[in-house]
Design a protein around this motif. Structure first.
Motif, short mmCIF file in Angstrom:
data_model
loop_
_atom_site.label_atom_id
_atom_site.label_comp_id
_atom_site.label_asym_id
_atom_site.label_seq_id
_atom_site.Cartn_x
_atom_site.Cartn_y
_atom_site.Cartn_z
N GLY A 1 60.60 48.70 -88.35
CA GLY A 1 59.69 47.82 -87.62
C GLY A 1 60.44 46.90 -86.69
N VAL A 2 61.56 46.34 -87.16
CA VAL A 2 62.36 45.45 -86.32
C VAL A 2 62.95 46.23 -85.15
N ARG A 3 63.43 47.45 -85.43
CA ARG A 3 63.98 48.27 -84.36
C ARG A 3 62.94 48.58 -83.29
N ALA A 4 61.69 48.80 -83.72
CA ALA A 4 60.62 49.07 -82.75
C ALA A 4 60.42 47.88 -81.82
N VAL A 5 60.46 46.67 -82.39
CA VAL A 5 60.31 45.48 -81.57
C VAL A 5 61.50 45.30 -80.65
N VAL A 6 62.69 45.58 -81.19
CA VAL A 6 63.90 45.44 -80.37
C VAL A 6 63.86 46.39 -79.19
N SER A 7 63.37 47.64 -79.42
CA SER A 7 63.29 48.60 -78.33
C SER A 7 62.32 48.14 -77.25
N VAL A 8 61.21 47.51 -77.68
CA VAL A 8 60.27 46.98 -76.70
C VAL A 8 60.90 45.83 -75.95
N ARG A 9 61.64 44.98 -76.66
CA ARG A 9 62.29 43.85 -76.01
C ARG A 9 63.32 44.33 -74.99
N ILE B 1 46.72 47.54 -93.17
CA ILE B 1 46.50 46.53 -94.21
C ILE B 1 46.25 47.20 -95.55
N ARG B 2 45.42 48.25 -95.55
CA ARG B 2 45.08 48.94 -96.79
C ARG B 2 46.30 49.59 -97.43
N SER B 3 47.15 50.20 -96.60
CA SER B 3 48.32 50.91 -97.12
C SER B 3 49.49 49.99 -97.47
N GLY B 4 49.45 48.76 -96.96
CA GLY B 4 50.55 47.84 -97.19
C GLY B 4 51.56 47.81 -96.07
N ASP B 5 51.40 48.69 -95.06
CA ASP B 5 52.33 48.69 -93.93
C ASP B 5 52.27 47.40 -93.12
N ILE B 6 51.23 46.60 -93.34
CA ILE B 6 51.11 45.33 -92.63
C ILE B 6 52.30 44.43 -92.96
N ALA B 7 52.91 44.63 -94.14
CA ALA B 7 54.08 43.83 -94.50
C ALA B 7 55.21 44.05 -93.50
N VAL B 8 55.34 45.28 -93.01
CA VAL B 8 56.35 45.57 -91.99
C VAL B 8 56.03 44.81 -90.71
N ASP B 9 54.75 44.79 -90.33
CA ASP B 9 54.34 44.09 -89.12
C ASP B 9 54.64 42.60 -89.21
N ARG C 1 58.19 41.70 -88.44
CA ARG C 1 58.65 41.86 -87.06
C ARG C 1 58.84 40.51 -86.38
N PRO C 2 59.85 40.40 -85.54
CA PRO C 2 60.04 39.15 -84.79
C PRO C 2 59.09 39.06 -83.60
N ALA C 3 57.81 39.25 -83.88
CA ALA C 3 56.78 39.19 -82.85
C ALA C 3 55.49 38.69 -83.49
N ASP C 4 54.69 37.98 -82.72
CA ASP C 4 53.43 37.46 -83.23
C ASP C 4 52.45 38.60 -83.47
N LEU C 5 51.84 38.66 -84.66
CA LEU C 5 50.94 39.76 -85.01
C LEU C 5 49.75 39.83 -84.08
#
Length: 289
Positions: free
Chosen positions: A8-16, A110-118, A121-125
């Motif tokens: 998740g962090v890498r995804a944000v870094v790639s966008v940055r 949210i249901r699966s728990g992947d929201i924890a990854v979000d 992330r160093p980005a506002d949800l």
């Protein structure tokens, strides 16, 4: 979990990194990615244009029959009513009035728990999903919306404006309406923090959106207190207000009031989403995982 967070962090870094070469920074880059994501579905876009055209024809002929019996119903001429129909078809997917936005994906995360990854992330949800949804809406406006109004103009006599300022005001109104739509759907998606399945809330919001946005009939047709209430609800900002701006029903101070109505609901819904997000993320419950 650590690997998921790292991805998740890498995804944000790639966008940055992508944002460094773009004016405006990170969130515009997220919006561009949202635009590109939906632009890959070319066959679905063509099928959507065809479907909207068919429904536009059905509703148009229904309106012709209705306005033949009740001229100037709701304060519209027949040409204005037909313009309203095709504006509605153009904005249907832009405003995600029938679904198809980000909310199903967010509820599943949210249901699966992947929201924890979000949340790691160093980005506002909220900012992330808003930017992505604006990119989605931008594609549908350009890929579907601007096609349908000319199609309607070829088939019927529409009351389209000739003043470029009216078109500019219409575009501003569409952007504000999209933010209002996001605000409603974000609240719906966050309900999944407390529910095993947010489908019921989503369907309820969908039905309310179709009825109170003016998609079924212009809200100016609604009688008495029902019409007054419908025009004061946020769904009116998604279709009724942009369509009236296009039709020139709001001029001068009235136009500013209409845009302020949309902006007010946008700010209120974003603030409500921010508050609900804060409550929800204080106790994240992973359902089934």
């Amino acid at each position: 979990m650590c690997r998921a967070v790292t991805r998740g962090v890498r995804a944000v870094v790639s966008v940055r990194r992508a944002a460094r070469g773009r004016p405006g920074g990170f969130y515009p880059a997220v919006a561009v990615r949202g635009f590109r994501r939906y632009s890959t579905y070319r066959v679905a876009t063509a099928a959507g244009i065809f479907t909207n055209t068919v429904f536009g024809l059905i509703i148009s002929y229904s309106y012709v029959a209705l306005w033949d019996q009740r001229p100037h119903l709701g304060g519209y001429t027949e040409s204005q009513a037909l313009t309203y129909v095709w504006a509605g078809q153009a904005l249907l997917v832009v405003m995600a009035l029938m679904g198809g936005g980000f909310e199903e994906e967010l509820m599943e995360r949210i249901r699966s728990g992947d929201i924890a990854v979000d949340l790691y992330r160093p980005a506002d949800l909220q900012g992330w999903w808003l930017a992505a949804d604006l990119g989605r809406a931008g594609f549908h406006l350009l890929g579907r919306g601007i096609v349908l109004i000319p199609v309607g103009a070829l088939l019927f006599e529409l009351a389209l404006p000739t003043d470029p300022l009216t078109w500019a005001a219409f575009l501003v109104s569409v952007v504000l309406g999209t933010v209002v739509s996001f605000g409603v759907r974000y609240l719906v998606a966050l309900s999944a923090f407390w529910l095993l399945d947010g489908t019921g809330v989503s369907q309820g919001a969908l039905l309310a959106g179709v009825f109170f946005s003016g998609m079924t009939l212009p809200l100016t047709v609604f009688p008495g207190w029902l019409g007054t209430m419908a025009r004061a609800l946020p769904w009116a900002a998604m279709l009724q207000v942009p369509a009236d701006v296009l039709l020139g029903e709001h001029q001068g101070g009235g136009l500013l009031l209409a845009l302020a109505f949309q902006a007010g609901w946008a700010v209120a819904l974003l603030a409500a989403g921010r508050a609900l997000q804060a409550v929800a993320t204080r106790r994240v419950v992973v359902q089934g995982g």
